[in-house]
Motif scaffolding. Sequence first.
Motif, PDB file in Angstrom:
ATOM      1  N   GLY A  83      -5.549   8.498   1.800  1.00 19.87           N
ATOM      2  CA  GLY A  83      -3.722   8.885   1.754  1.00 19.87           C
ATOM      3  C   GLY A  83      -3.527   9.354   3.151  1.00 19.87           C
ATOM      4  N   LYS A  84      -4.762   9.707   3.917  1.00 15.77           N
ATOM      5  CA  LYS A  84      -4.059  10.741   5.148  1.00 15.77           C
ATOM      6  C   LYS A  84      -3.430  10.015   6.366  1.00 15.77           C
ATOM      7  CE  LYS A  84      -6.543  14.216   7.390  1.00 15.77           C
ATOM      8  NZ  LYS A  84      -5.960  14.277   8.472  1.00 15.77           N
ATOM      9  N   ASP A  85      -2.377  10.195   7.420  1.00 14.81           N
ATOM     10  CA  ASP A  85      -1.890  10.367   8.152  1.00 14.81           C
ATOM     11  C   ASP A  85      -1.144   8.929   7.759  1.00 14.81           C
ATOM     12  OD1 ASP A  85      -2.551  12.443   9.582  1.00 14.81           O
ATOM     13  OD2 ASP A  85      -4.706  11.644  10.256  1.00 14.81           O
ATOM     14  N   GLY A  86      -0.507   8.917   6.281  1.00 17.23           N
ATOM     15  CA  GLY A  86       0.163   7.523   6.082  1.00 17.23           C
ATOM     16  C   GLY A  86      -0.834   6.518   5.720  1.00 17.23           C
TER      17      GLY A  86
ATOM     18  N   PHE B  10       0.585  -1.618  -0.218  1.00 19.91           N
ATOM     19  CA  PHE B  10      -0.027   0.074  -0.423  1.00 19.91           C
ATOM     20  C   PHE B  10       0.607   1.514  -0.348  1.00 19.91           C
ATOM     21  CE2 PHE B  10      -2.393   3.301   2.745  1.00 19.91           C
ATOM     22  CZ  PHE B  10      -3.414   4.075   1.684  1.00 19.91           C
ATOM     23  N   GLY B  11       2.140   1.089   0.568  1.00 19.32           N
ATOM     24  CA  GLY B  11       2.963   2.601   0.684  1.00 19.32           C
ATOM     25  C   GLY B  11       3.048   2.580  -0.331  1.00 19.32           C
ATOM     26  N   GLU B  12       3.854   1.860  -0.491  1.00 14.31           N
ATOM     27  CA  GLU B  12       4.647   1.766  -2.190  1.00 14.31           C
ATOM     28  C   GLU B  12       3.827   2.100  -3.169  1.00 14.31           C
ATOM     29  OE1 GLU B  12       6.376  -2.162  -3.293  1.00 14.31           O
ATOM     30  OE2 GLU B  12       7.999  -1.657  -1.179  1.00 14.31           O
ATOM     31  N   GLY B  13       2.107   2.547  -3.125  1.00 13.25           N
ATOM     32  CA  GLY B  13       1.282   2.750  -4.258  1.00 13.25           C
ATOM     33  C   GLY B  13       0.625   4.216  -4.834  1.00 13.25           C
ATOM     34  N   LYS B  14      -0.486   4.063  -5.216  1.00 17.26           N
ATOM     35  CA  LYS B  14      -0.551   5.396  -5.815  1.00 17.26           C
ATOM     36  C   LYS B  14      -1.770   6.390  -4.152  1.00 17.26           C
ATOM     37  CE  LYS B  14      -0.673   8.798  -8.037  1.00 17.26           C
ATOM     38  NZ  LYS B  14      -0.010   9.635  -7.141  1.00 17.26           N
ATOM     39  N   HIS B  15      -2.550   4.906  -3.810  1.00 19.73           N
ATOM     40  CA  HIS B  15      -3.863   5.264  -2.775  1.00 19.73           C
ATOM     41  C   HIS B  15      -2.744   6.086  -1.497  1.00 19.73           C
ATOM     42  CE1 HIS B  15      -6.696   2.702  -4.475  1.00 19.73           C
ATOM     43  NE2 HIS B  15      -6.816   3.664  -4.344  1.00 19.73           N
ATOM     44  N   ALA B  16      -1.450   5.447  -0.891  1.00 20.78           N
ATOM     45  CA  ALA B  16      -0.950   6.263   0.013  1.00 20.78           C
ATOM     46  C   ALA B  16      -0.342   7.185  -0.243  1.00 20.78           C
ATOM     47  CB  ALA B  16       0.374   5.446   0.558  1.00 20.78           C
ATOM     48  N   LEU B  17      -0.442   8.210  -1.348  1.00 23.37           N
ATOM     49  CA  LEU B  17      -0.212   9.070  -1.999  1.00 23.37           C
ATOM     50  C   LEU B  17      -1.245  10.126  -1.759  1.00 23.37           C
ATOM     51  CD1 LEU B  17       3.055   8.874  -4.469  1.00 23.37           C
ATOM     52  CD2 LEU B  17       3.309   9.706  -1.993  1.00 23.37           C
ATOM     53  N   ALA B  18      -2.728   9.564  -1.816  1.00 18.20           N
ATOM     54  CA  ALA B  18      -4.089  10.563  -2.398  1.00 18.20           C
ATOM     55  C   ALA B  18      -3.695  11.752  -1.105  1.00 18.20           C
ATOM     56  CB  ALA B  18      -5.261   9.732  -1.986  1.00 18.20           C
ATOM     57  N   TRP B  19      -3.269  12.267  -0.011  1.00 17.61           N
ATOM     58  CA  TRP B  19      -3.554  13.137   0.643  1.00 17.61           C
ATOM     59  C   TRP B  19      -3.108  14.062  -0.282  1.00 17.61           C
ATOM     60  CZ3 TRP B  19      -7.303  14.213   3.686  1.00 17.61           C
ATOM     61  CH2 TRP B  19      -7.289  15.890   4.547  1.00 17.61           C
ATOM     62  N   ALA B  20      -0.945  13.522   0.313  1.00 19.52           N
ATOM     63  CA  ALA B  20      -0.502  14.959  -0.660  1.00 19.52           C
ATOM     64  C   ALA B  20      -0.816  15.217  -2.156  1.00 19.52           C
ATOM     65  CB  ALA B  20       0.652  13.386  -0.964  1.00 19.52           C
ATOM     66  N   ALA B  21      -1.299  14.748  -3.091  1.00 18.84           N
ATOM     67  CA  ALA B  21      -1.617  14.598  -4.153  1.00 18.84           C
ATOM     68  C   ALA B  21      -2.688  15.903  -4.182  1.00 18.84           C
ATOM     69  CB  ALA B  21      -2.061  13.216  -5.216  1.00 18.84           C
ATOM     70  N   MET B  22      -3.254  15.800  -3.048  1.00 16.65           N
ATOM     71  CA  MET B  22      -4.640  16.709  -3.440  1.00 16.65           C
ATOM     72  C   MET B  22      -4.348  18.008  -2.803  1.00 16.65           C
ATOM     73  SD  MET B  22      -7.816  16.516  -0.525  1.00 16.65           S
ATOM     74  CE  MET B  22      -6.912  16.516   0.402  1.00 16.65           C
ATOM     75  N   GLU B  23      -3.379  17.846  -1.681  1.00 16.26           N
ATOM     76  CA  GLU B  23      -2.744  18.903  -1.262  1.00 16.26           C
ATOM     77  C   GLU B  23      -1.570  19.496  -1.719  1.00 16.26           C
ATOM     78  OE1 GLU B  23      -1.593  18.048   2.854  1.00 16.26           O
ATOM     79  OE2 GLU B  23      -3.019  18.992   3.313  1.00 16.26           O
TER      80      GLU B  23
ATOM     81  N   ARG C 290      -0.546  -2.597  -3.441  1.00 12.33           N
ATOM     82  CA  ARG C 290       0.590  -1.401  -4.382  1.00 12.33           C
ATOM     83  C   ARG C 290      -0.828  -1.258  -5.775  1.00 12.33           C
ATOM     84  NH1 ARG C 290       3.463  -1.012  -8.807  1.00 12.33           N
ATOM     85  NH2 ARG C 290       5.482   0.842  -9.249  1.00 12.33           N
ATOM     86  N   VAL C 291      -1.413  -0.059  -5.755  1.00 12.65           N
ATOM     87  CA  VAL C 291      -2.013   0.171  -7.396  1.00 12.65           C
ATOM     88  C   VAL C 291      -0.939   1.303  -8.014  1.00 12.65           C
ATOM     89  CG1 VAL C 291      -4.057  -0.200  -6.110  1.00 12.65           C
ATOM     90  CG2 VAL C 291      -3.929   2.395  -5.965  1.00 12.65           C
ATOM     91  N   MET C 292      -1.039   1.399  -9.171  1.00 13.80           N
ATOM     92  CA  MET C 292      -0.298   2.285  -9.733  1.00 13.80           C
ATOM     93  C   MET C 292      -0.493   1.432 -11.906  1.00 13.80           C
ATOM     94  SD  MET C 292       2.821   4.455  -9.268  1.00 13.80           S
ATOM     95  CE  MET C 292       3.556   3.972  -8.068  1.00 13.80           C
ATOM     96  N   THR C 293      -0.639   2.756 -12.256  1.00 13.87           N
ATOM     97  CA  THR C 293      -1.038   2.476 -13.703  1.00 13.87           C
ATOM     98  C   THR C 293       0.123   3.295 -14.383  1.00 13.87           C
ATOM     99  OG1 THR C 293      -2.867   4.469 -13.893  1.00 13.87           O
ATOM    100  CG2 THR C 293      -3.474   2.104 -13.225  1.00 13.87           C
ATOM    101  N   SER C 294       0.220   2.582 -15.717  1.00 13.66           N
ATOM    102  CA  SER C 294       1.260   3.709 -16.469  1.00 13.66           C
ATOM    103  C   SER C 294       1.439   5.075 -16.286  1.00 13.66           C
ATOM    104  CB  SER C 294       1.530   2.530 -17.469  1.00 13.66           C
ATOM    105  OG  SER C 294       0.659   2.113 -18.120  1.00 13.66           O
ATOM    106  N   TRP C 295      -0.017   5.599 -16.955  1.00 14.69           N
ATOM    107  CA  TRP C 295      -0.687   6.835 -17.257  1.00 14.69           C
ATOM    108  C   TRP C 295      -0.755   7.525 -16.557  1.00 14.69           C
ATOM    109  CZ3 TRP C 295       1.240   9.645 -22.136  1.00 14.69           C
ATOM    110  CH2 TRP C 295       1.045   8.144 -23.064  1.00 14.69           C
ATOM    111  N   GLY C 296      -1.251   6.867 -15.450  1.00 12.14           N
ATOM    112  CA  GLY C 296      -1.789   7.498 -14.222  1.00 12.14           C
ATOM    113  C   GLY C 296      -2.742   8.509 -14.487  1.00 12.14           C
ATOM    114  N   PHE C 297      -3.694   9.579 -13.527  1.00 16.72           N
ATOM    115  CA  PHE C 297      -4.666  10.187 -13.551  1.00 16.72           C
ATOM    116  C   PHE C 297      -4.044  11.698 -14.454  1.00 16.72           C
ATOM    117  CE2 PHE C 297      -7.344  14.032 -11.850  1.00 16.72           C
ATOM    118  CZ  PHE C 297      -7.985  13.000 -12.038  1.00 16.72           C
ATOM    119  N   LEU C 298      -3.217  11.810 -15.208  1.00 17.52           N
ATOM    120  CA  LEU C 298      -3.313  13.066 -15.311  1.00 17.52           C
ATOM    121  C   LEU C 298      -2.667  12.738 -17.054  1.00 17.52           C
ATOM    122  CD1 LEU C 298      -1.993  15.229 -13.412  1.00 17.52           C
ATOM    123  CD2 LEU C 298      -4.301  15.182 -13.981  1.00 17.52           C
ATOM    124  N   ALA C 299      -2.228  11.715 -16.882  1.00 13.00           N
ATOM    125  CA  ALA C 299      -1.141  10.882 -18.346  1.00 13.00           C
ATOM    126  C   ALA C 299      -0.769  12.214 -19.343  1.00 13.00           C
ATOM    127  CB  ALA C 299      -3.076  10.236 -18.852  1.00 13.00           C
ATOM    128  N   VAL C 300       0.234  12.281 -18.303  1.00 14.13           N
ATOM    129  CA  VAL C 300       1.385  12.649 -18.754  1.00 14.13           C
ATOM    130  C   VAL C 300       2.025  12.375 -18.264  1.00 14.13           C
ATOM    131  CG1 VAL C 300       0.073  15.205 -18.667  1.00 14.13           C
ATOM    132  CG2 VAL C 300       1.079  14.546 -17.125  1.00 14.13           C
TER     133      VAL C 300
END
Length: 390
Positions: free
Chosen positions: A125-128, A86-99, A198-208
């Motif tokens: 992704g809050k508090d770890g 979980f920590g290596e995937g995108k979900h753990a970064l959800a709070w940081a990406a929003m902020e 660990r959830v992660m895709t090649s393009w991600g959300f913004l596809a850049v």
Amino acid sequence: MAAAMALAAMWAQWAVAQEKKESDCIVCHRMVTPGVVKDWEAGKMSESLDCDVCHGEHTGPDDIDKLKMPSAKDCGMCHSDQAEQFGEGKHALAWAAMEAMPRTAHQPGPIIGGMKGCGGCHRMGKDGGKCDSCHTRHKFDPNEARQPLACNTCHMGFDHPQYEMWSTSKHGIIHQLEPTTGRAPTCQHCHMQKGNHRVMTSWGFLAVRLPEADEGWMADRAVILKGLGVLDPQGNPTARLDAVKAAKVARLTAEEWQAERDKMTDICRQCHSTRHVNEHLGAGDQLIREADRLMAEAIGTVAKLYDEKIIEPQPYQPFAYPDILNFYDARTPVEQTLYEMFMEHRMRTFQGAFHMNPDYQHWYGWAPMNKDLADIRAEAEQMRADRKAP
Ligand code: HEC
Ligand code: HEC
Ligand code: HEC
Ligand code: HEC
Ligand code: HEC
Ligand code: HEC
Ligand code: HEC
Ligand code: HEC
């Protein structure tokens, strides 16, 4: 009479508790929050654990401030594999990406900290990290988490309707017709293969992605990166690029992108031929390229209005350039259209393609993108004409 019956019921509960050697937490909370205790007892963890492992100790209503709420780190003490993945995937970064978004700090409190809008989903992704988004408390049921419905609350709607796209695709329909045969893939089959958290895709959300070999595409991408405020109007990296890197919002090497694509291709090949898979994923990539052509023209059209000082930047805008990441805080109708073109319609154009949903791809994605562009051109002309008018 009613009071005596209530007392008798409590006495009976106490007697049962004594026999089962139930903790004070359970005995009292069976009355205070009966639903929580019922859910907890339906799950496996209740066989060997008690409330205090996750919450610490308190004795009643007067010392609630002693309690804590667990995060992924606490769960990780006993479930280190899942917590690490979980920590290596995108979900753990959800709070940081929003902020990292420029206008997040300016939203009304209930929307972020109050967990109503953005915060309600990005809480993951809050508090770890929060582990109770898919196997909800206090049942913590893996079977609930295996259902695509577990993803539905967040992966839906305006800018990421994956649930709607999947559930009405052939994959989703077959799964609903045959929920137990595994003949067609679920979200978890493709994104959490073998229970990997660990959830992660090649393009991600913004596809850049960077770098981009195709020169024409790279030129369009550069315009999009300016529109996202990651490059300044002259094309130099801005401070926002660091935030993007920290929250892994874009794939920044070809290898990083390819590694995720290879994993996905292998998953599709469990059921389809290599040619079939490459054709379909390749068509998705190509649609991003086509969408970026329209997007670059749209951003360029609005940027010109800034050049001509027909639109003046707001005090919070670092450059005299459209900033798509201001979302709905954009001040002019033409910029509102630009934001919807990017967040709603460009997203659907490729997300629909990758989730095998021709209707989302086309009528909710590509077709409205073309309408947006026509509207933006017309709105720009109108703004020019209005300025010239005496
Ligand atoms: C004598 C009764 C009593 C006992 C014993 C008790 N609690 Fe509570 N607990 C309460 C009450 C009352 C509340 C507040 C409920 C409310 O706000 O509706 C509460 C609230 C909580 C909350 C929610 C706090 C929040 O901020 O939402 C947690 C978690 C909790 N207790 C855990 C525990 C744990 C763990 C134990 C055992 C170590 C325990 N309780 C023992 C009565 C008790
Ligand atoms: C495996 C860890 C775990 C255990 C054990 C656990 N909880 Fe919780 N509890 C959570 C999580 C996770 C949350 C949500 C935390 C958050 O919102 O950040 C929570 C929140 C709560 C809340 C506040 C939210 C609500 O829905 O009212 C209460 C009350 C509560 N727990 C009571 C209990 C009681 C009573 C027990 C024992 C029967 C218990 N918990 C055991 C993980 C646990
Ligand atoms: C003190 C150790 C401990 C902590 C902390 C802990 N767990 Fe568990 N968990 C267990 C044990 C033991 C089991 C039962 C394992 C088994 O029987 O397979 C379990 C089982 C589970 C299961 C599978 C249940 C099933 O029905 O198969 C899930 C899901 C789970 N835990 C999630 C969590 C989450 C989420 C947290 C944090 C909020 C958490 N756990 C915290 C020890 C812990
Ligand atoms: C309904 C739940 C939900 C709400 C509300 C929500 N988001 Fe999201 N957000 C998501 C999901 C799900 C994704 C991932 C979508 C994808 O990859 O297609 C995401 C992706 C993002 C990303 C991109 C992350 C990345 O690394 O690519 C950012 C930034 C973001 N959201 C910010 C916000 C902000 C700011 C708000 C409020 C203005 C908001 N979100 C509201 C669920 C939500
Ligand atoms: C995005 C949804 C999601 C989140 C968030 C999530 N899980 Fe899970 N979890 C699942 C799914 C799906 C399964 C079932 C996997 C499978 O098919 O074996 C599962 C299963 C589990 C199991 C049971 C494994 C087994 O084989 O019995 C544990 C333990 C667990 N998760 C712990 C955690 C912990 C700890 C966290 C936070 C670090 C977490 N989960 C966050 C979706 C999630
Ligand atoms: C057949 C496999 C498959 C299934 C089933 C599936 N996806 Fe996807 N998903 C993909 C592919 C392929 C991509 C694009 C990967 C890439 O970037 O190259 C993707 C991308 C994503 C993304 C990143 C943004 C985007 O849409 O391109 C999210 C988030 C996502 N899926 C969530 C879900 C959810 C939630 C479900 C279930 C409702 C689901 N997916 C079902 C294959 C699948
Ligand atoms: C509580 C809300 C929530 C739930 C439930 C949820 N997600 Fe997510 N998901 C998000 C958010 C928010 C993001 C964006 C994370 C970020 O900004 O870093 C995301 C990102 C993703 C991504 C990564 C996209 C990328 O950028 O590469 C995938 C894949 C994904 N989720 C799949 C799933 C699947 C599969 C499930 C169900 C098993 C699920 N999610 C459940 C909120 C959620
Ligand atoms: C668990 C097996 C399974 C997996 C994994 C899987 N599919 Fe499928 N897929 C099916 C089945 C079954 C159908 C419906 C029958 C058919 O058309 O082949 C289908 C249908 C399709 C269709 C519609 C075909 C048509 O003719 O309408 C496309 C496109 C597709 N899959 C692409 C993919 C891609 C790309 C992946 C990986 C991202 C993937 N599938 C993963 C089983 C799977």
